[in-house]
Motif scaffolding. Structure first.
Motif, PDB file in Angstrom:
ATOM      1  N   THR A   1       0.853  -1.186   0.000  1.00 32.25           N
ATOM      2  CA  THR A   1       0.000   0.000   0.000  1.00 32.25           C
ATOM      3  C   THR A   1       0.889   1.236   0.000  1.00 32.25           C
ATOM      4  O   THR A   1       1.798   1.350   0.831  1.00 32.25           O
ATOM      5  CB  THR A   1      -0.924   0.026   1.233  1.00 32.25           C
ATOM      6  OG1 THR A   1      -1.707  -1.166   1.243  1.00 32.25           O
ATOM      7  CG2 THR A   1      -1.848   1.228   1.199  1.00 32.25           C
ATOM      8  N   VAL A   2       0.623   2.127  -0.951  1.00 33.56           N
ATOM      9  CA  VAL A   2       1.375   3.374  -1.072  1.00 33.56           C
ATOM     10  C   VAL A   2       0.402   4.543  -1.073  1.00 33.56           C
ATOM     11  O   VAL A   2      -0.795   4.362  -1.246  1.00 33.56           O
ATOM     12  CB  VAL A   2       2.239   3.414  -2.352  1.00 33.56           C
ATOM     13  CG1 VAL A   2       3.283   2.312  -2.337  1.00 33.56           C
ATOM     14  CG2 VAL A   2       1.373   3.327  -3.594  1.00 33.56           C
ATOM     15  N   ASN A   3       0.921   5.741  -0.924  1.00 37.65           N
ATOM     16  CA  ASN A   3       0.093   6.935  -0.986  1.00 37.65           C
ATOM     17  C   ASN A   3      -0.230   7.220  -2.440  1.00 37.65           C
ATOM     18  O   ASN A   3       0.665   7.448  -3.263  1.00 37.65           O
ATOM     19  CB  ASN A   3       0.823   8.115  -0.348  1.00 37.65           C
ATOM     20  CG  ASN A   3      -0.043   9.347  -0.316  1.00 37.65           C
ATOM     21  OD1 ASN A   3      -0.277   9.974  -1.337  1.00 37.65           O
ATOM     22  ND2 ASN A   3      -0.535   9.679   0.859  1.00 37.65           N
ATOM     23  N   GLY A   4      -1.506   7.202  -2.778  1.00 38.78           N
ATOM     24  CA  GLY A   4      -1.936   7.391  -4.159  1.00 38.78           C
ATOM     25  C   GLY A   4      -1.671   8.777  -4.707  1.00 38.78           C
ATOM     26  O   GLY A   4      -1.557   8.963  -5.912  1.00 38.78           O
ATOM     27  N   ALA A   5      -1.556   9.776  -3.831  1.00 39.34           N
ATOM     28  CA  ALA A   5      -1.283  11.132  -4.295  1.00 39.34           C
ATOM     29  C   ALA A   5       0.198  11.349  -4.576  1.00 39.34           C
ATOM     30  O   ALA A   5       0.571  12.298  -5.246  1.00 39.34           O
ATOM     31  CB  ALA A   5      -1.757  12.136  -3.250  1.00 39.34           C
ATOM     32  N   THR A   6       1.044  10.469  -4.080  1.00 41.69           N
ATOM     33  CA  THR A   6       2.490  10.635  -4.209  1.00 41.69           C
ATOM     34  C   THR A   6       3.078   9.824  -5.362  1.00 41.69           C
ATOM     35  O   THR A   6       3.899  10.323  -6.113  1.00 41.69           O
ATOM     36  CB  THR A   6       3.181  10.216  -2.895  1.00 41.69           C
ATOM     37  OG1 THR A   6       2.643  11.003  -1.828  1.00 41.69           O
ATOM     38  CG2 THR A   6       4.667  10.424  -2.959  1.00 41.69           C
ATOM     39  N   TRP A   7       2.673   8.574  -5.491  1.00 44.42           N
ATOM     40  CA  TRP A   7       3.262   7.662  -6.470  1.00 44.42           C
ATOM     41  C   TRP A   7       2.561   7.763  -7.818  1.00 44.42           C
ATOM     42  O   TRP A   7       1.356   7.968  -7.884  1.00 44.42           O
ATOM     43  CB  TRP A   7       3.177   6.227  -5.955  1.00 44.42           C
ATOM     44  CG  TRP A   7       4.084   6.002  -4.798  1.00 44.42           C
ATOM     45  CD1 TRP A   7       3.784   6.181  -3.479  1.00 44.42           C
ATOM     46  CD2 TRP A   7       5.444   5.607  -4.851  1.00 44.42           C
ATOM     47  NE1 TRP A   7       4.880   5.904  -2.711  1.00 44.42           N
ATOM     48  CE2 TRP A   7       5.908   5.545  -3.521  1.00 44.42           C
ATOM     49  CE3 TRP A   7       6.317   5.272  -5.879  1.00 44.42           C
ATOM     50  CZ2 TRP A   7       7.218   5.168  -3.204  1.00 44.42           C
ATOM     51  CZ3 TRP A   7       7.610   4.909  -5.567  1.00 44.42           C
ATOM     52  CH2 TRP A   7       8.055   4.854  -4.238  1.00 44.42           C
ATOM     53  N   ALA A   8       3.315   7.551  -8.878  1.00 48.67           N
ATOM     54  CA  ALA A   8       2.759   7.539 -10.234  1.00 48.67           C
ATOM     55  C   ALA A   8       1.725   6.424 -10.331  1.00 48.67           C
ATOM     56  O   ALA A   8       1.861   5.371  -9.708  1.00 48.67           O
ATOM     57  CB  ALA A   8       3.871   7.329 -11.255  1.00 48.67           C
ATOM     58  N   ALA A   9       0.692   6.670 -11.125  1.00 46.95           N
ATOM     59  CA  ALA A   9      -0.372   5.675 -11.291  1.00 46.95           C
ATOM     60  C   ALA A   9       0.200   4.396 -11.901  1.00 46.95           C
ATOM     61  O   ALA A   9       1.171   4.422 -12.654  1.00 46.95           O
ATOM     62  CB  ALA A   9      -1.476   6.231 -12.177  1.00 46.95           C
ATOM     63  N   GLY A  10      -0.405   3.281 -11.551  1.00 51.18           N
ATOM     64  CA  GLY A  10       0.037   1.993 -12.067  1.00 51.18           C
ATOM     65  C   GLY A  10      -1.077   0.980 -11.959  1.00 51.18           C
ATOM     66  O   GLY A  10      -2.182   1.296 -11.511  1.00 51.18           O
ATOM     67  N   PRO A  11      -0.786  -0.244 -12.331  1.00 56.68           N
ATOM     68  CA  PRO A  11      -1.800  -1.295 -12.282  1.00 56.68           C
ATOM     69  C   PRO A  11      -2.114  -1.699 -10.845  1.00 56.68           C
ATOM     70  O   PRO A  11      -1.411  -1.321  -9.914  1.00 56.68           O
ATOM     71  CB  PRO A  11      -1.130  -2.443 -13.036  1.00 56.68           C
ATOM     72  CG  PRO A  11       0.329  -2.227 -12.818  1.00 56.68           C
ATOM     73  CD  PRO A  11       0.512  -0.729 -12.790  1.00 56.68           C
ATOM     74  N   GLY A  12      -3.143  -2.491 -10.677  1.00 56.09           N
ATOM     75  CA  GLY A  12      -3.549  -2.966  -9.363  1.00 56.09           C
ATOM     76  C   GLY A  12      -2.712  -4.126  -8.864  1.00 56.09           C
ATOM     77  O   GLY A  12      -2.790  -4.498  -7.691  1.00 56.09           O
ATOM     78  N   ARG A  13      -1.896  -4.677  -9.735  1.00 57.86           N
ATOM     79  CA  ARG A  13      -0.978  -5.747  -9.324  1.00 57.86           C
ATOM     80  C   ARG A  13       0.161  -5.852 -10.330  1.00 57.86           C
ATOM     81  O   ARG A  13       0.030  -5.457 -11.481  1.00 57.86           O
ATOM     82  CB  ARG A  13      -1.692  -7.065  -9.154  1.00 57.86           C
ATOM     83  CG  ARG A  13      -2.351  -7.573 -10.386  1.00 57.86           C
ATOM     84  CD  ARG A  13      -3.210  -8.747 -10.067  1.00 57.86           C
ATOM     85  NE  ARG A  13      -4.458  -8.511 -10.772  1.00 57.86           N
ATOM     86  CZ  ARG A  13      -5.395  -9.379 -10.913  1.00 57.86           C
ATOM     87  NH1 ARG A  13      -5.286 -10.544 -10.376  1.00 57.86           N
ATOM     88  NH2 ARG A  13      -6.473  -9.098 -11.572  1.00 57.86           N
ATOM     89  N   ILE A  14       1.280  -6.358  -9.839  1.00 57.90           N
ATOM     90  CA  ILE A  14       2.440  -6.570 -10.704  1.00 57.90           C
ATOM     91  C   ILE A  14       3.024  -7.939 -10.399  1.00 57.90           C
ATOM     92  O   ILE A  14       2.764  -8.527  -9.350  1.00 57.90           O
ATOM     93  CB  ILE A  14       3.509  -5.470 -10.547  1.00 57.90           C
ATOM     94  CG1 ILE A  14       4.091  -5.447  -9.132  1.00 57.90           C
ATOM     95  CG2 ILE A  14       2.969  -4.114 -10.938  1.00 57.90           C
ATOM     96  CD1 ILE A  14       5.281  -4.518  -8.980  1.00 57.90           C
ATOM     97  N   PHE A  15       3.818  -8.411 -11.301  1.00 57.44           N
ATOM     98  CA  PHE A  15       4.474  -9.705 -11.174  1.00 57.44           C
ATOM     99  C   PHE A  15       5.923  -9.437 -10.772  1.00 57.44           C
ATOM    100  O   PHE A  15       6.663  -8.793 -11.507  1.00 57.44           O
ATOM    101  CB  PHE A  15       4.399 -10.419 -12.520  1.00 57.44           C
ATOM    102  CG  PHE A  15       4.538 -11.899 -12.448  1.00 57.44           C
ATOM    103  CD1 PHE A  15       3.647 -12.658 -11.723  1.00 57.44           C
ATOM    104  CD2 PHE A  15       5.545 -12.543 -13.140  1.00 57.44           C
ATOM    105  CE1 PHE A  15       3.758 -14.037 -11.677  1.00 57.44           C
ATOM    106  CE2 PHE A  15       5.667 -13.911 -13.104  1.00 57.44           C
ATOM    107  CZ  PHE A  15       4.773 -14.660 -12.369  1.00 57.44           C
TER     108      PHE A  15
END
Length: 144
Positions: free
Chosen positions: A61-75
């Motif tokens: 879980t990261v701060n959504g206002a700080t980090w660049a948008a991305g997918p809901g999951r990664i491999f």
């Protein structure tokens, strides 16, 4: 005139991570100083550098206002990691790591553009925080 030989740059940048020693529960378990706010680039390095005892981190879980948008999951390392975004004002500079059956770890995120002189004491304070106390003010980055 002779040119001084420079050592080659590492192919993988050194992970800037400082963890608190094992001990009593605390509100912050260490500090991470990523090189950018690109979670897809930074998160695999972070997860690869965590202690094996932490097990497989499945949720971040990261701060959504700080980090660049991305997918809901990664491999990452042959495992799926769910990415969650939180905009809580109480934790704008943290990342939360969850490993089922192992635990939860909250890391202070030192902004990538922080100077080494400013980052080092923040990382040291986060790693030395004892007994759930918070070693910094709500905004850990000094102005200017």
């Amino acid at each position: 005139m002779t040119a001084a030989l420079q050592p080659p740059l590492p192919s993988h940048p050194v992970l800037r991570l400082r963890l608190a020693p094992d001990g009593p529960p605390r509100s912050i378990d260490g500090a991470w100083w990523p090189r950018s706010y690109d979670l897809l680039a930074e998160l695999p390095r972070l997860l690869a550098g965590l202690p094996r005892e932490w097990g497989h981190v499945t949720n971040v879980t990261v701060n959504g206002a700080t980090w660049a948008a991305g997918p809901g999951r990664i491999f990452v390392a042959d495992q799926v990691v769910r990415l969650r975004r939180n905009v809580a004002a109480s934790a704008p500079h943290t990342v939360v790591l969850l490993a089922p059956g192992r635990g939860r770890w909250d890391l202070l995120v030192v902004p990538p553009d922080t100077t080494e002189e400013a980052a080092e004491p923040l990382m040291a304070a986060a790693a030395d925080a004892i007994g759930g106390g918070s070693p910094w003010a709500p905004d850990p980055i000094p102005p200017g």
